[in-house]
Design an enzyme around this catalytic site. Structure first.
Site, PDB file in Angstrom:
ATOM      1  N   ALA A 180       0.484  -1.254  -0.019  1.00 39.82           N
ATOM      2  CA  ALA A 180       0.213  -0.249   0.125  1.00 39.82           C
ATOM      3  C   ALA A 180       0.795   1.428   0.019  1.00 39.82           C
ATOM      4  CB  ALA A 180      -1.220  -0.227   1.070  1.00 39.82           C
ATOM      5  N   ASP A 181       1.847   0.965   0.494  1.00 40.95           N
ATOM      6  CA  ASP A 181       3.098   1.953   0.470  1.00 40.95           C
ATOM      7  C   ASP A 181       3.317   2.504  -0.682  1.00 40.95           C
ATOM      8  OD1 ASP A 181       2.691   3.564   3.525  1.00 40.95           O
ATOM      9  OD2 ASP A 181       3.671   2.030   4.146  1.00 40.95           O
ATOM     10  N   LEU A 182       3.878   1.597  -1.083  1.00 43.96           N
ATOM     11  CA  LEU A 182       5.096   1.678  -2.685  1.00 43.96           C
ATOM     12  C   LEU A 182       4.119   1.789  -3.193  1.00 43.96           C
ATOM     13  CD1 LEU A 182       6.695  -2.036  -1.921  1.00 43.96           C
ATOM     14  CD2 LEU A 182       7.801   0.528  -0.915  1.00 43.96           C
TER      15      LEU A 182
END
Length: 416
Positions: A180-182
């Site tokens: 999700a961050d990436l």
């Protein structure tokens, strides 16, 4: 860090106020493309990820002062670091001076934090009307849960990804990387590039917003329309595709292989190669094979049971069936194909010495086919490692402080 870095964003200045992963991944992507990235960190502690370990790595002399987390090292190549206390007027002025010269500013504070620091988006654009601002949140800037704090695994669950991942509906699993961050970082960098292009036409900057929630929903792909159009709720079903069969992981004599039979032509080739009847009742079409997936898996694994994995992969290649092994991370980085794509780079770290890092996933070629990909990279910075030099550069460059960002020199402190 030098401004001679090659790449399509060479000459672009990025001020990075973000921490953890989504924002830093976005700015690392911009740095990989040649931008000069100045990472602004909290005095004393720096980016949260500097403390995310083990594993940590220390200088050869074993000094604890020089230790770095491998997490931080994964997301911060091609950057400089300066520490600023944004509640202190002097340090806030340093940031203002950087903003005047910048093309891009990236932040992932909770909603309202910049306003409380008297650095809201309106103020930033008053300082520099051409500034492109990337703002990343967990669940969005507005809406009923706007401003809610977001961490990767929570976002994977809230955005439905975990319900699609795992051995079955009762076994939700997160993806093995903070996806999700990436993805939020990747979407953010993509938005920044579009905004820079627009700024080149209009002369005006803009605000780009994304979130962990948006990024994960943005890659639901066929699982989205499976629900919104067909009314089916996708569920985790292990290592087999929801809409294609056979497509997934199959056991053999000494392990497993993965195959992707993505067309009826490939199905006929597969059957011919393993003495199967492509018209077996229930398996005649992809739709029928998906409906009878459990039976299909059983039939294929019966045929694979006498094959060793390496021999089976060779046979699949011989008959033209896309296939592959499941590699461990160490095997991936030892694989010559990985290395041939520039996915490993060597950098020299100020305290840790030579480091081998994962490399950028993009390559560039000129019209004659000659590769012009940036090959000289710098290591993730030590905390405030460029602070004195950046302050000195700002002082020398004072006479240009009120110029538009595109006209202001983005030479490094070392060159100024």
């Amino acid at each position: 860090m030098t401004d001679t870095a090659s790449g399509p964003l060479s000459g672009t200045l990025v001020v990075d106020l973000s921490r953890a992963l989504a924002g830093p991944h976005a700015t690392m992507m911009l740095g990989d493309l040649g931008a000069r990235v100045i990472k602004v960190e909290t005095p004393g502690t720096g980016d949260d990820t500097r403390g995310w370990g083990p594993p940590f790595v220390r200088p050869d002399d074993g000094s604890a002062d020089g230790r770095e987390s491998t997490y931080f090292l994964s997301a911060n190549r091609n950057k400089e670091s300066i520490t600023l206390d944004l509640k202190a007027d002097g340090d806030r002025q340093v940031l203002v001076d950087l903003v005047r010269r910048a093309d891009v500013l990236v932040e992932n504070f909770r909603t309202g934090v910049l306003d409380r620091l008297r650095l809201g988006f309106d103020m930033l654009h008053e300082i520099n009307p051409r500034l492109v601002i990337l703002s990343i949140t967990g669940f969005g800037h507005d809406g009923p849960e706007g401003g809610r704090a977001g961490y990767d695994q929570i976002a994977q669950g809230e955005a439905g990804l975990m319900s699609l991942t795992g051995s079955g509906p009762d076994d939700p699993q997160k993806v093995g990387t903070p996806i999700a961050d990436l993805l939020a970082g990747m979407y953010g960098a993509y938005g920044v590039l579009a905004a820079l292009l627009e700024c080149g036409r209009t002369g005006t900057g803009t605000v780009v917003r994304t979130s962990l929630l948006s990024a994960v929903v943005g890659v639901h792909a066929f699982q989205s329309t499976r629900w919104t159009i067909a009314g089916e709720v996708g569920r985790a079903q292990g290592n087999h595709h929801a809409s294609i069969a056979p497509y997934g992981l199959f056991h053999c004599a000494d392990g497993f292989v993965q195959i992707a039979v993505g067309s009826e032509r490939l199905w006929r080739q597969f059957c011919e190669g393993f003495d199967l009847d492509p018209a077996t009742p229930g398996l005649e079409t992809n739709e029928r094979r998906v409906a009878h997936r459990d039976r299909l898996i059983e039939i294929i694994e019966e045929h694979f049971a006498s094959w060793k994995a390496l021999d089976l992969l060779a046979r699949l290649d011989q008959i033209g069936i896309p296939a592959g092994k499941v590699r461990t991370i160490d095997e991936v980085y030892a694989w010559e194909q990985t290395r041939s794509q520039g996915l490993l780079i060597d950098v020299e770290h100020p305290t840790l010495g030579r480091l081998e890092l994962a490399g950028p996933p993009l390559r560039f070629f000129d019209p004659e086919g000659q590769e012009v990909t940036r090959t000289a990279h710098t290591s993730p910075p030590t905390l405030d490692g460029s602070g004195a030099a950046i302050r000195a550069w700002l002082a020398r460059d004072e006479n240009r402080a009120d110029g538009p960002a595109w006209a202001v020199s983005t030479r490094t402190a070392a060159e100024a």
